[in-house]
Enzyme design. Structure first.
Site, mmCIF file in Angstrom:
data_model
loop_
_atom_site.group_PDB
_atom_site.id
_atom_site.type_symbol
_atom_site.label_atom_id
_atom_site.label_comp_id
_atom_site.label_asym_id
_atom_site.label_seq_id
_atom_site.Cartn_x
_atom_site.Cartn_y
_atom_site.Cartn_z
ATOM 1 N N ASP A 95 -10.447 19.639 -12.524
ATOM 2 C CA ASP A 95 -10.528 18.340 -13.189
ATOM 3 C C ASP A 95 -10.097 18.542 -14.636
ATOM 4 O OD1 ASP A 95 -11.302 16.018 -14.530
ATOM 5 O OD2 ASP A 95 -13.071 15.721 -13.277
ATOM 6 N N TYR A 155 -18.742 16.487 -13.686
ATOM 7 C CA TYR A 155 -18.737 15.027 -13.754
ATOM 8 C C TYR A 155 -19.746 14.469 -12.757
ATOM 9 C CZ TYR A 155 -17.172 10.246 -13.026
ATOM 10 O OH TYR A 155 -17.129 8.890 -12.885
ATOM 11 N N ARG A 201 0.807 -1.218 0.000
ATOM 12 C CA ARG A 201 0.000 0.000 0.000
ATOM 13 C C ARG A 201 0.838 1.265 0.000
ATOM 14 N NH1 ARG A 201 -2.210 0.628 4.528
ATOM 15 N NH2 ARG A 201 -2.117 -1.430 5.492
ATOM 16 N N LYS A 250 -9.672 7.651 -18.817
ATOM 17 C CA LYS A 250 -10.118 8.274 -20.062
ATOM 18 C C LYS A 250 -8.946 8.518 -21.008
ATOM 19 C CE LYS A 250 -14.227 8.577 -18.006
ATOM 20 N NZ LYS A 250 -13.988 8.310 -16.589
#
Length: 357
Positions: free
Chosen positions: A167, A96, A45, A192
């Site tokens: 964003d 979004y 992690r 994306k």
């Protein structure tokens, strides 16, 4: 080299192993959950060399320190976790959908308050910044494709003592670098355009604030919003051709927008002049639904930024804002030959426009 590398070169070369004999050109995928004690990694992690390569490359493109996350939404929720109890977040009403849903949930639970703004009304956005802790926006917005006066909004937010998140999923660092405009944090759904092949879920945050980056990494270590090494490797592989894909998608989008503007069925064509996203508005939801069922090349799908062209009627999602027209179809223009894309799309539009019977 004395001169800084240009973005296309950075996309190809950043995050690679050193140029030494017998070094691979591409870093290997490190599939490890545990490391031998005594170093900086210790446990899966806390870090992974494959994440680091992707983070180095995207950080170089955006001009800051990058942290990768398991998905775009994992990055979104990690950033919203920075907001203190009861603080105000300013966000465009057209954003979004996952961001709006997350904010709505947090507001419902009394964690924060949200002020929705019309991003095209700069004065109203600036006024809303007055007592905000966080100002969050996209430019262009999803799916309305509205463009912000980013410098004015960022300056107003900072004057009010608020942090700014931008964003940058739609434009990527090749077309817009929010940190250079003064933003504190840049968000990406790397699913994306960055990865670009519709086969990865990955998110990323980039900042120049080292203290903030350290806080975010510490929380990522604890919360476990970490990407898989294979996903990070695929995203980095996709990043190598980002400049070529963006160039082609943008050229295709501009040409399609020009042709669509003359189609008699459409009530509106939205294209901000940058990027590969176009939104068109048909008179009714039924016509829009028929359109997305009438093509051979264009894929009816909810994501975007892949090499293939896709589209969808956004209001089919119940959580999409009511101010988005029922007949709006968001087009993610891919890298195919524009003539083939136009032939497929125009025949479908003509079919919708033609009276039945």
């Amino acid at each position: 080299m004395a001169e800084p590398l240009r973005p296309a070169t950075t996309a190809v070369h950043a995050g690679r192993p050193p140029h030494e004999p017998d070094q691979p050109l591409n870093g290997p995928i490190t599939m490890a959950s545990t490391y031998v004690a005594g170093g900086d990694l210790e446990y899966g992690r806390y870090g992974n060399p494959t994440w680091t390569a992707f983070e180095d490359a995207l950080g170089a493109l955006e001009g800051g320190r990058c942290l990768a996350y398991a998905s775009g939404m994992a990055a979104v929720t990690s950033l919203l976790d920075l907001v203190a109890l009861g603080d105000k977040v300013v966000v465009p009403r057209h954003s979004y959908n996952g961001t709006l849903v997350s904010l709505g949930d947090l507001e419902l639970r009394g964690r924060l308050s949200t002020t929705l703004v019309d991003l095209t009304d700069t004065d109203a956005v600036v006024a809303a910044c007055e007592d905000a802790a966080l100002v969050w926006f996209e430019s262009p917005t999803n799916p309305a494709l509205e463009v912000a006066d980013a410098p004015a909004i960022i300056a107003a937010a900072h004057d009010a003592g608020a942090r700014v998140v931008v964003d940058n999923t739609f434009l990527t660092p090749l077309l817009q670098k929010p940190l250079d405009l003064g933003a504190d944090l840049v968000l990406h759904s790397a699913t994306k355009y960055l990865a670009g092949h519709s086969d990865v879920q990955l998110g990323a945050v980039v900042t120049r604030d080292e203290e903030l980056a350290t806080v975010l990494k510490g929380r990522r270590d604890v919360q476990g919003n970490t990407p898989g090494p294979f996903e990070a490797w695929l995203a980095l592989r996709g990043l190598r051709t980002l400049h070529l894909r963006v160039e082609r998608a943008q050229a295709n989008a501009a040409e399609l927008a020009r042709r669509l503007a003359d189609h008699p069925l459409l009530t509106e064509v939205r294209y901000p002049g940058l990027g590969g996203m176009v939104s068109i508005v048909l008179p009714t939801a039924d016509q829009a639904d028929l359109l997305v069922r009438s093509t051979a090349l264009w894929v009816h799908a909810t994501s975007l930024g892949g090499v293939e062209s896709s589209f969808e009627r956004r209001r089919r999602w119940k959580s999409e804002p009511a101010t988005i027209p029922e007949g709006l179809v968001r087009l993610s223009v891919g890298v195919e030959d524009v003539e083939d894309l136009w032939a497929d799309l125009s025949q479908a539009l003509d079919g919708v426009a033609r009276p039945s019977g």
